[in-house]
Design a protein around this motif. Structure first.
Motif, PDB file in Angstrom:
ATOM      1  N   LYS A 113      45.747  47.981  37.360  1.00  0.00           N
ATOM      2  CA  LYS A 113      46.077  46.583  37.052  1.00  0.00           C
ATOM      3  C   LYS A 113      47.584  46.437  36.857  1.00  0.00           C
ATOM      4  CE  LYS A 113      44.778  42.802  33.943  1.00  0.00           C
ATOM      5  NZ  LYS A 113      43.893  42.400  32.803  1.00  0.00           N
TER       6      LYS A 113
ATOM      7  N   VAL B 250      39.813  46.119  40.997  1.00  0.00           N
ATOM      8  CA  VAL B 250      40.954  45.560  40.262  1.00  0.00           C
ATOM      9  C   VAL B 250      41.589  44.420  41.045  1.00  0.00           C
ATOM     10  CG1 VAL B 250      43.249  46.054  39.334  1.00  0.00           C
ATOM     11  CG2 VAL B 250      41.398  47.705  39.007  1.00  0.00           C
TER      12      VAL B 250
ATOM     13  N   LEU C 175      42.021  40.435  39.851  1.00  0.00           N
ATOM     14  CA  LEU C 175      43.318  39.745  39.799  1.00  0.00           C
ATOM     15  C   LEU C 175      43.464  38.679  40.879  1.00  0.00           C
ATOM     16  CD1 LEU C 175      45.647  42.836  39.112  1.00  0.00           C
ATOM     17  CD2 LEU C 175      44.858  41.118  37.468  1.00  0.00           C
TER      18      LEU C 175
END
Length: 338
Positions: free
Chosen positions: A264, A298, A302
């Motif tokens: 991240k 991830v 996002l």
């Protein structure tokens, strides 16, 4: 008793070269002298020359491997490691348990064969702790742990007892250097003493080099001066607090044991279309699958998209366990058209 051809001194070099060309020169012995004549060792009689049997001094050849000179019980010889790491003028070897009592003899043998080595240590355990260092056991030579390592045209000062460093990634570091474009901004998330950062700074516009180990950052700063590289910015601290404050064209994630936990942070620090170089450890039966799944998860979280560019098995680090690398590009997801 060895054979030799007897020739006048003034013709010695000419004859020696001719014998080498014909494959008749015996390299196991030194050339002897007898008055105005040279006695050149040969493997068999040579037509047209006076050939004699004579006492000649044997050539003492340097062994190619410490295994040739080390003294350990015959039954333990198959356990002798075939390789070890050399960092500057320090050797670091991993000894199986049965060879630990012969560690000092092994250390002396390494120094006998590798004359530039000034200290030999054995790995005393696994890499661990927040600073990724391992315990070391002194075997031979000086009890020093600081050295200067040379690779890819740069010099790296470091202390093997205080920082993590692997000379086995030199080829991988060169590969990333060749892919780096002039003018890029690079974020080296786990920089250590700077083997990636210092090298990439030769091409990049700016390199942000982060590490949580104060000793690593101290040596990184020294290595900037040592290599006359001004465009590296050392950052001491937890990369989680730095992520997002930097926007880089290229991100290096050389923390193979824990890189998944920092995906991240890496994706928050890369520009749209930028590249992330991810490193991990994997079993032979699934080299890339779990890592790629984590990368996709991830990115999805996002709202990003990823494009996998390259996958590589770099080196074996344990039986059927490998250090792998995955390069991927990160894009901001295009908005859905209603």
């Amino acid at each position: 008793m060895p054979l030799a051809v007897k020739v006048p001194r003034e013709k010695g070099e000419e004859v020696r070269r001719k014998l080498i060309e014909l494959g008749l020169f015996n390299r196991d012995y030194r050339i002897g002298r007898e008055g105005d004549y040279l006695l050149i060792p040969v493997v068999e009689p040579v037509e047209g020359f006076e050939t004699v049997e004579v006492e000649l001094e044997p050539v003492r050849r340097r062994p190619h491997s410490y295994q040739e000179v080390v003294r350990v019980p015959k039954e333990l010889r198959p356990s002798l490691p075939s390789s070890f790491d050399i960092v500057g003028d320090i050797a670091i070897i991993e000894l199986p348990e049965e060879l630990v009592p012969y560690g000092k003899e092994i250390g002396r043998a390494i120094m006998e064969v590798h004359r530039h080595i000034r200290a030999v240590f054995a790995k005393g355990g696994k890499v661990g702790g927040e600073f990724r260092v391992r315990p070391l056991i002194h075997l031979a030579g000086e009890k020093k742990t600081e050295t200067i390592h040379r690779e890819n045209g740069i010099r790296l000062k470091l202390d093997i007892a205080k920082v993590y460093f692997s000379p086995r990634l030199a080829t991988e570091r060169r590969r990333i250097f060749e892919r780096t474009q002039p003018g890029e901004v690079v974020f080296d998330m786990f920089a250590g003493v700077g083997p990636f950062s210092i090298l990439l700074a030769k091409k990049a516009k700016l390199v942000f080099a982060c590490d949580i180990n104060p000793w690593a950052v101290k040596y990184l700063d020294e290595n900037k001066r040592l290599n006359k590289i001004p465009n590296v910015v050392p950052v001491l601290g937890d990369v989680r607090k730095v992520a997002g404050q930097i926007k880089a064209d290229r991100v290096i994630m050389n923390l193979p044991g824990h890189a998944r936990a920092f995906l991240k942070e890496a994706m928050l620090s890369v520009r749209d279309g930028g590249v992330i170089h991810y490193y991990g450890f994997s079993p032979e039966e699934d080299l890339f699958g779990k890592h790629e799944e984590a990368i996709r998860d991830v990115a999805e979280e996002l709202g990003l998209e990823v494009e996998f560019l390259d996958r590589r098995r770099i080196r074996n680090y344990a039986p059927r366990q490998y250090n792998v690398a995955i390069d991927f590009r990160v894009y901001v997801r295009s908005p859905q058209v209603q």
